[in-house]
Design a protein around this motif. Structure first.
Motif, short mmCIF file in Angstrom:
data_model
loop_
_atom_site.label_atom_id
_atom_site.label_comp_id
_atom_site.label_asym_id
_atom_site.label_seq_id
_atom_site.Cartn_x
_atom_site.Cartn_y
_atom_site.Cartn_z
N ALA A 1 0.83 -1.21 0.00
CA ALA A 1 0.00 0.00 0.00
C ALA A 1 0.86 1.26 0.00
CB ALA A 1 -0.92 -0.01 1.22
N VAL A 2 1.92 1.25 0.77
CA VAL A 2 2.82 2.41 0.82
C VAL A 2 3.49 2.61 -0.54
CG1 VAL A 2 4.92 3.34 1.86
CG2 VAL A 2 3.22 2.21 3.30
N ALA A 3 3.93 1.51 -1.15
CA ALA A 3 4.60 1.60 -2.45
C ALA A 3 3.69 2.18 -3.52
CB ALA A 3 5.11 0.23 -2.87
N ALA A 4 2.39 1.94 -3.37
CA ALA A 4 1.44 2.41 -4.37
C ALA A 4 0.84 3.77 -4.04
CB ALA A 4 0.30 1.38 -4.52
N ALA A 5 1.30 4.40 -2.98
CA ALA A 5 0.73 5.67 -2.55
C ALA A 5 0.87 6.73 -3.64
CB ALA A 5 1.41 6.15 -1.27
N GLU A 6 -0.09 7.64 -3.66
CA GLU A 6 -0.15 8.67 -4.71
C GLU A 6 1.03 9.63 -4.65
OE1 GLU A 6 -3.22 12.19 -6.23
OE2 GLU A 6 -3.70 10.97 -4.48
#
Length: 371
Positions: A274-279
Motif C-alpha cells: 500500500a505504501v509503495a502504491a501511494a499517490e
C-alpha cells in the motif's frame, strides 16, 4: 578565547557568529552569574544587546561586575545562591574589555593582541635592535594579563621564553623572577623561538596528506519540495528523496526513494504494498506512520537509505550528474517531518544530506577508477 563555545544570532536574515563566557551582572546590589554573549559585529548581550561602547560603560558602572564586596549576595539562576566571603577576581573592567575586543577580532578572523605581539617578536628576531625589542615588549603588554600565559600555546613553559626574550640580558622578567636575566637564560629563550619558528615553517610547508579538512565549495541547500512529476532539468530538486525518480529494488519498482524507504519500513507485506502504491511521498509517509514498523528498523534505517540512494543514482545517470556537479559542497537537506533526516535550520542531524555526500563520493571514486 572562543574555544568550543560557538553560537550565533540572526540580524536582518544574516547569521552573525558568536561565542559566550561566564560573567556576573550586578543588579541592584545582587550579583547574578550569567552568560555574556559576544558577536562578530561587536554586539554584546549582557541581559540585552549593547554596542561595544555601551558594554564598556556597563563595565565602568559595575553593571557587569569584576569585583565583589564582602558579604554581597549572589546566585546562579535556579541553581544555587551564596554570599561572597574573601572573593578574588582575576579581572578588572579594563582586562575584561580587552579580552572581549580580542574575541571580536578572533570571530572576524583578524589578528588579536597575541597575534600582534608574535608578529612584533618576529620583527625583533629578524632585526635585533633595542627599538624593535621595545616595540615587541609594548605589544606583549597589550595582551590582557589573563591571556599572556597562553600566548605561545605552551602550557609547560607558558610565556617564560617570551618574557625572557623581551627582557634581554640583565633585564627582569617581572612575573617570573626579580633577579636580572642571565645571558645563558636569554640564549635559551632565543633558541626556543628559533626552534619554534622552524617547526612552524615546516608545518606550513607540509602538504596535507589527505586533502583539506573542510569543504571549499558553498553549501547546497536542498529545500523541501513536493514534485509530482519528473522534469527535464530538475536541478538540486532532483536530489530530494521524494523526487519522482522510480527506483528498482529487488525486482520491485517504487515511484521514489521516499516511497521505497517508507514501504520497506513496514512489517506487513500488505502495508508495504500500500505504501509503495501511494499517490505521493507525503501519502506514503502517512501510510507508513499507521503501519507496524519492522523490528530493528531504527538501527537499520541509515543502511537502507544508503542502499536506496545508490540504486537511484545508478539507475538515473542524469541525476547522478546533478549530484556530482555539487563538487564537495555540504548538502543541507530540509525535512519538516524529521529532525533525523533533515538539517531543519541547524536543529536536525541532516542524515539525508550526509548520505548523499557519501554516495556522491562513491560516484567520484568510480569515475576516477579508485576502489
Amino acid at each position: 578565547m572562543i574555544g568550543k563555545r560557538i553560537t550565533h544570532r540572526t540580524a536582518d536574515g544574516v547569521r552573525i557568529p558568536g561565542t559566550w563566557r561566564h560573567a556576573f551582572i550586578n543588579n541592584g546590589g545582587h550579583f547574578f552569574l550569567t552568560d555574556l554573549f559576544i558577536f562578530a559585529d561587536a554586539i554584546v548581550d549582557c541581559w540585552g544587546l549593547v554596542t561595544l561602547e555601551e558594554f564598556e560603560e556597563k563595565l565602568r558602572s559595575g553593571w557587569v561586575a569584576t569585583s565583589f564586596p564582602e558579604g554581597a549576595h549572589a546566585s546562579a539562576h535556579e541553581l544555587a545562591a551564596w554570599t561572597f566571603q574573601g572573593a578574588r577576581s582575576w579581572h578588572t573592567p579594563e582586562l575584561l574589555l580587552a579580552e572581549v575586543r580580542d574575541t571580536i577580532d578572533q570571530l572576524n578572523g583578524r589578528p588579536d593582541s597575541t597575534d600582534r605581539c608574535l608578529d612584533a617578536v618576529d620583527v625583533f628576531l629578524a632585526d635585533r635592535t633595542e627599538s624593535n625589542r621595545a616595540a615587541a615588549r609594548a605589544a606583549y603588554l597589550a595582551i590582557p594579563e589573563t591571556q599572556r600565559p597562553y600566548a605561545l600555546g605552551d602550557m609547560d613553559r607558558k610565556d617564560q621564553p617570551l618574557q625572557a626574550l623581551l627582557a634581554g640580558p640583565g633585564g627582569v622578567m617581572e612575573s617570573w623572577s626579580d633577579e636580572p636575566l642571565s645571558q645563558e637564560a636569554y640564549d635559551e629563550a632565543v633558541e626556543y623561538f628559533e626552534e619554534r619558528d622552524g617547526l612552524i615553517a615546516e608545518g606550513a610547508s607540509r602538504m596535507l596528506v589527505d586533502g583539506p579538512e573542510g569543504s571549499f565549495a558553498p553549501s547546497v541547500h536542498l529545500y523541501q519540495t513536493f514534485s509530482r512529476r519528473a522534469v527535464e532539468d530538475p536541478g538540486p530538486a532532483g536530489l530530494r528523496d521524494d523526487y519522482p525518480a522510480p527506483v528498482d529494488v529487488d525486482g520491485v519498482t517504487y515511484p521514489s526513494v521516499a516511497h521505497a524507504y517508507w514501504s520497506l519500513s513496514a512489517a506487513e507485506p500488505g502495508a508495504r504494498a500500500a505504501v509503495a502504491a501511494a499517490e505521493s511521498s507525503y501519502a506514503a509517509r502517512a501510510l507508513a506512520a499507521d503501519a507496524v514498523r519492522r523490528d530493528g528498523w531504527e538501527q537499520a534505517r541509515t543502511a537502507v537509505m544508503t542502499r536506496l540512494l545508490r540504486a537511484k543514482y545508478a539507475q538515473h545517470p542524469a541525476l547522478a550528474e546533478i549530484l556530482l556537479a555539487t563538487g564537495d559542497a555540504t548538502l543541507v537537506y530540509d525535512d519538516a517531518g524529521s529532525g533525523f533526516w533533515g538539517d531543519n535550520g541547524g536543529r536536525g542531524r541532516n542524515w539525508s544530506g550526509r548520505l548523499l555526500e557519501l554516495v556522491r563520493s562513491e560516484l567520484h571514486a568510480r569515475r576516477a577508477g579508485i576502489g
